[in-house]
Design a protein around this motif. Structure first.
Motif, PDB file in Angstrom:
ATOM      1  N   GLY A   1      26.213  34.366  63.326  1.00  0.00           N
ATOM      2  CA  GLY A   1      25.504  35.536  62.825  1.00  0.00           C
ATOM      3  C   GLY A   1      26.361  36.372  61.906  1.00  0.00           C
ATOM      4  O   GLY A   1      27.539  36.077  61.667  1.00  0.00           O
ATOM      5  N   ARG A   2      25.781  37.430  61.399  1.00  0.00           N
ATOM      6  CA  ARG A   2      26.476  38.283  60.437  1.00  0.00           C
ATOM      7  C   ARG A   2      27.633  39.008  61.096  1.00  0.00           C
ATOM      8  O   ARG A   2      27.557  39.434  62.245  1.00  0.00           O
ATOM      9  CB  ARG A   2      25.515  39.298  59.824  1.00  0.00           C
ATOM     10  CG  ARG A   2      24.928  40.300  60.789  1.00  0.00           C
ATOM     11  CD  ARG A   2      23.962  41.251  60.110  1.00  0.00           C
ATOM     12  NE  ARG A   2      24.624  42.200  59.267  1.00  0.00           N
ATOM     13  CZ  ARG A   2      24.982  43.429  59.660  1.00  0.00           C
ATOM     14  NH1 ARG A   2      24.746  43.827  60.903  1.00  0.00           N
ATOM     15  NH2 ARG A   2      25.578  44.237  58.825  1.00  0.00           N
TER      16      ARG A   2
ATOM     17  N   ARG B   1      26.707  32.986  51.451  1.00  0.00           N
ATOM     18  CA  ARG B   1      27.492  33.465  52.594  1.00  0.00           C
ATOM     19  C   ARG B   1      27.311  32.524  53.797  1.00  0.00           C
ATOM     20  O   ARG B   1      26.245  31.923  53.991  1.00  0.00           O
ATOM     21  CB  ARG B   1      27.068  34.883  52.970  1.00  0.00           C
ATOM     22  CG  ARG B   1      27.389  35.928  51.910  1.00  0.00           C
ATOM     23  CD  ARG B   1      26.939  37.325  52.321  1.00  0.00           C
ATOM     24  NE  ARG B   1      25.509  37.372  52.548  1.00  0.00           N
ATOM     25  CZ  ARG B   1      24.939  37.424  53.745  1.00  0.00           C
ATOM     26  NH1 ARG B   1      25.684  37.423  54.849  1.00  0.00           N
ATOM     27  NH2 ARG B   1      23.625  37.465  53.872  1.00  0.00           N
ATOM     28  N   SER B   2      28.322  32.406  54.616  1.00  0.00           N
ATOM     29  CA  SER B   2      28.308  31.485  55.755  1.00  0.00           C
ATOM     30  C   SER B   2      27.169  31.753  56.725  1.00  0.00           C
ATOM     31  O   SER B   2      26.665  30.831  57.371  1.00  0.00           O
ATOM     32  CB  SER B   2      29.634  31.569  56.514  1.00  0.00           C
ATOM     33  OG  SER B   2      30.717  31.263  55.686  1.00  0.00           O
ATOM     34  N   SER B   3      26.752  33.002  56.852  1.00  0.00           N
ATOM     35  CA  SER B   3      25.727  33.355  57.833  1.00  0.00           C
ATOM     36  C   SER B   3      24.335  33.488  57.223  1.00  0.00           C
ATOM     37  O   SER B   3      23.371  33.769  57.941  1.00  0.00           O
ATOM     38  CB  SER B   3      26.096  34.668  58.547  1.00  0.00           C
ATOM     39  OG  SER B   3      26.214  35.724  57.613  1.00  0.00           O
TER      40      SER B   3
ATOM     41  N   VAL C   1      17.876  39.550  60.211  1.00  0.00           N
ATOM     42  CA  VAL C   1      17.617  38.112  60.299  1.00  0.00           C
ATOM     43  C   VAL C   1      18.869  37.329  60.694  1.00  0.00           C
ATOM     44  O   VAL C   1      18.769  36.209  61.209  1.00  0.00           O
ATOM     45  CB  VAL C   1      17.044  37.586  58.959  1.00  0.00           C
ATOM     46  CG1 VAL C   1      18.111  37.515  57.889  1.00  0.00           C
ATOM     47  CG2 VAL C   1      16.358  36.243  59.142  1.00  0.00           C
ATOM     48  N   GLU C   2      20.041  37.921  60.493  1.00  0.00           N
ATOM     49  CA  GLU C   2      21.299  37.279  60.866  1.00  0.00           C
ATOM     50  C   GLU C   2      21.906  37.917  62.107  1.00  0.00           C
ATOM     51  O   GLU C   2      23.085  37.723  62.391  1.00  0.00           O
ATOM     52  CB  GLU C   2      22.292  37.363  59.702  1.00  0.00           C
ATOM     53  CG  GLU C   2      21.828  36.652  58.442  1.00  0.00           C
ATOM     54  CD  GLU C   2      22.747  36.896  57.258  1.00  0.00           C
ATOM     55  OE1 GLU C   2      23.908  37.291  57.473  1.00  0.00           O
ATOM     56  OE2 GLU C   2      22.304  36.703  56.113  1.00  0.00           O
ATOM     57  N   SER C   3      21.108  38.633  62.865  1.00  0.00           N
ATOM     58  CA  SER C   3      21.602  39.385  64.015  1.00  0.00           C
ATOM     59  C   SER C   3      20.773  39.025  65.257  1.00  0.00           C
ATOM     60  O   SER C   3      19.659  38.530  65.149  1.00  0.00           O
ATOM     61  CB  SER C   3      21.488  40.883  63.738  1.00  0.00           C
ATOM     62  OG  SER C   3      22.239  41.249  62.603  1.00  0.00           O
TER      63      SER C   3
END
Length: 267
Positions: free
Chosen positions: A43-44, A239-241, A54-56
């Motif tokens: 996640g972020r 970005r990776s996440s 959305v990344e959390s």
């Protein structure tokens, strides 16, 4: 009393550990690298103040070891098994003499799953090859860290690692055209989006913590996850996440696939 036997066994175990292969090439020339088991934060990273819900929430995930292909599936590898090449970027649409080493694209999630089934049958396997789970993909992208990109935090380095809007000349490039990440995996950033196994959910609440795919359930929507950005996308999508998603029947010249092996290829 038996110390000499213990030392001999320890030496043998040590030798076996050193000799354990870390790379594997299958019958159609697809190269894989072994990724060690481990734990990471998915996640972020809140320190970067980007990514949104959305990344959390960020959460720990513990994975078993697995193999992942060094490159996205190429047009040549796709054609070898399907006898078709659905890609847009071929013939006179690429800069090279031919497009065999370009990633296959215009592949829907359904097409990707059909290819997985085909390669398993071709090599006499059962549920051996697979699409990466979203957790597996991000684990490889973060490569032992939690930086914004697979190589670090600064977008100033992206030109060395990614085929994206500023380096792509509005087309895909042959796989391996940029530097790999710290694990030796190429084209994680840009070139083509890569389908994952998972259904798309609007956040990570209730997400599995063992690296397995998140499938179905009351909150599941009719979308599938895709990762990594493409030759068209800007740096934020690299970005990776970052999480992309599309309907499983969606196919475009920005979207391809990469495979994993969830077993021992030497057995």
């Amino acid at each position: 009393m038996f110390d000499f036997l213990k030392k001999k066994n320890e030496a043998a175990s040590s030798a076996e550990a050193v000799e354990t292969p870390r790379d594997f090439t299958n019958s159609i020339g697809m190269e894989f690298l072994y990724i060690d088991a481990g734990e990471f934060i998915m996640g972020r990273n809140p320190r970067y103040n980007e990514g949104g819900d959305v990344e959390s929430p960020e959460h720990p995930v513990k994975l078993n070891g697995f193999w992942i292909s060094k490159y996205p599936v190429t047009q040549e590898q796709y054609f070898k098994l399907t006898r078709v090449n659905p890609s847009f970027f071929k013939n006179d649409k690429v800069e090279e003499e031919n497009s065999r080493r370009h990633p296959v694209e215009q592949v829907s999630w359904f097409d990707a799953k059909a290819y997985v089934e085909l390669i398993n049958r071709y090599e006499g396997k059962t549920r051996f090859y697979a699409l990466p789970t979203e957790a597996q993909w991000e684990y490889v992208a973060k490569a032992g860290g939690n930086t914004r990109f697979t190589f670090g935090d600064s977008e100033a380095q992206l030109d060395d690692y990614a085929i994206y809007e500023y380096t792509a000349n509005m087309r895909t490039a042959a796989v391996g055209s940029r530097q790999p990440n710290r694990l030796g995996i190429y084209d994680l950033l840009g070139n083509v989006w890569e389908w994952c196994e998972d259904d798309f959910f609007a956040n990570y609440n209730g997400a599995p913590n063992d690296g397995s795919p998140r499938i179905g359930g009351a909150e599941a929507e009719s979308f599938k996850v895709r990762r990594g950005g493409s030759y068209k996308t800007g740096y934020m999508c690299l970005r990776s996440s970052f999480r992309g998603y599309s309907r499983p029947d969606y196919a475009s010249n920005e979207t391809g696939l990469r495979l994993v092996i969830n077993g021992d290829p030497f057995k």
